[in-house]
Design a protein around this motif. Structure first.
Motif, mmCIF file in Angstrom:
data_model
loop_
_atom_site.group_PDB
_atom_site.id
_atom_site.type_symbol
_atom_site.label_atom_id
_atom_site.label_comp_id
_atom_site.label_asym_id
_atom_site.label_seq_id
_atom_site.Cartn_x
_atom_site.Cartn_y
_atom_site.Cartn_z
ATOM 1 N N PRO A 64 6.724 5.438 2.536
ATOM 2 C CA PRO A 64 7.327 4.942 3.777
ATOM 3 C C PRO A 64 6.284 4.829 4.879
ATOM 4 C CG PRO A 64 7.945 7.226 3.404
ATOM 5 C CD PRO A 64 7.141 6.799 2.222
ATOM 6 N N THR A 65 6.535 3.951 5.822
ATOM 7 C CA THR A 65 5.640 3.759 6.957
ATOM 8 C C THR A 65 6.457 3.297 8.153
ATOM 9 O OG1 THR A 65 3.612 2.648 7.689
ATOM 10 C CG2 THR A 65 5.093 1.373 6.292
ATOM 11 N N ILE A 66 5.900 3.485 9.332
ATOM 12 C CA ILE A 66 6.556 3.039 10.552
ATOM 13 C C ILE A 66 5.522 2.344 11.426
ATOM 14 C CG2 ILE A 66 6.233 5.290 11.662
ATOM 15 C CD1 ILE A 66 8.948 4.759 13.120
ATOM 16 N N SER A 67 5.933 1.249 12.054
ATOM 17 C CA SER A 67 5.019 0.504 12.917
ATOM 18 C C SER A 67 5.191 0.951 14.370
ATOM 19 C CB SER A 67 5.301 -0.996 12.808
ATOM 20 O OG SER A 67 6.503 -1.321 13.482
ATOM 21 N N SER A 68 4.281 0.533 15.208
ATOM 22 C CA SER A 68 4.374 0.886 16.627
ATOM 23 C C SER A 68 5.546 0.177 17.307
ATOM 24 C CB SER A 68 3.064 0.560 17.350
ATOM 25 O OG SER A 68 2.770 -0.813 17.239
ATOM 26 N N GLU A 69 6.116 -0.838 16.640
ATOM 27 C CA GLU A 69 7.318 -1.507 17.157
ATOM 28 C C GLU A 69 8.594 -0.789 16.730
ATOM 29 O OE1 GLU A 69 4.974 -3.456 15.358
ATOM 30 O OE2 GLU A 69 3.945 -3.941 17.227
ATOM 31 N N GLY A 70 8.458 0.304 15.988
ATOM 32 C CA GLY A 70 9.616 1.058 15.526
ATOM 33 C C GLY A 70 10.224 0.512 14.248
ATOM 34 N N GLU A 71 9.532 -0.416 13.588
ATOM 35 C CA GLU A 71 10.026 -0.971 12.325
ATOM 36 C C GLU A 71 9.644 -0.042 11.183
ATOM 37 O OE1 GLU A 71 7.869 -4.627 12.278
ATOM 38 O OE2 GLU A 71 9.547 -5.740 13.134
ATOM 39 N N ILE A 72 10.601 0.240 10.332
ATOM 40 C CA ILE A 72 10.347 1.076 9.165
ATOM 41 C C ILE A 72 10.138 0.162 7.965
ATOM 42 C CG2 ILE A 72 11.326 2.787 7.584
ATOM 43 C CD1 ILE A 72 12.727 4.024 9.983
#
Length: 185
Positions: free
Chosen positions: A113-121
């Motif tokens: 799993p990962t998360i972006s700085s835009e809050g997208e998983i």
């Protein structure tokens, strides 16, 4: 005449001993406590008396449990969680991510799993043969980026309804990770 050589040899021998010395405690050498895992119904008192420890999924979480735990951790993020203005993920995004990973077909390579700085998983897979980046868009939709490292070929598709896809689609998606020459050997 031989004194510097002799001193160097003694020093080297001492270093080899230090580098290869066994620590005072080593598992599997007889000084570790023995734990016996058994099935069955028994009371906590029986278990303590017999040195038997009940095994359940809270002590040994599955790979899916570890991914869900990471997604729960993402859910705790507040805005600016990275100190650089990152957005927190929405509850819906966390929910959809959990729904996706819980429905992932058994027996296939699980993602990270990962998360972006835009809050997208999202989730990603990586191997020497290829790379896959999957983003949760919400409402049962995902976007998918794949890169075949052998050919340099990239592909992108969005608005994919993952709920309508069967196991064959997942196998096809993950095929970019496998080296077909290795599989043929």
């Amino acid at each position: 005449m031989f004194e510097p050589v002799t001193t160097s040899l003694i020093y080297a021998a001492a270093m080899v001993h230090i580098a290869t010395a066994r620590p005072a405690w080593e598992p599997r050498v007889g000084n570790a406590p023995e734990i016996v895992l058994q099935k069955g119904n028994f009371t906590a008192r029986d278990a303590e008396a017999e040195g038997i420890y009940k095994v359940d999924n809270t002590r040994f979480p599955s790979a899916i449990d570890r991914i869900i735990s990471e997604l729960d951790y993402y859910a705790s993020f507040q805005d600016d969680w990275d100190g650089e203005g990152a957005c927190s993920p929405s509850r819906a995004c966390v929910h959809d991510s959990k729904e996706f990973i819980n429905a992932f077909p058994a027996g296939l390579a699980l993602p990270t799993p990962t998360i972006s700085s835009e809050g997208e998983i999202g989730f990603y897979w990586s191997s020497t043969a290829g790379y896959i980046d999957l983003r949760i868009e919400g409402g049962g939709r995902i976007s998918l980026y794949t890169r075949d490292r052998r050919t340099g070929r990239d592909a992108f598709e969005d608005a994919i309804d993952w709920r309508a896809k069967g196991r064959g689609w997942y196998v096809w998606m993950l095929s970019v990770l496998s080296d077909q020459e290795e599989l043929a050997a």
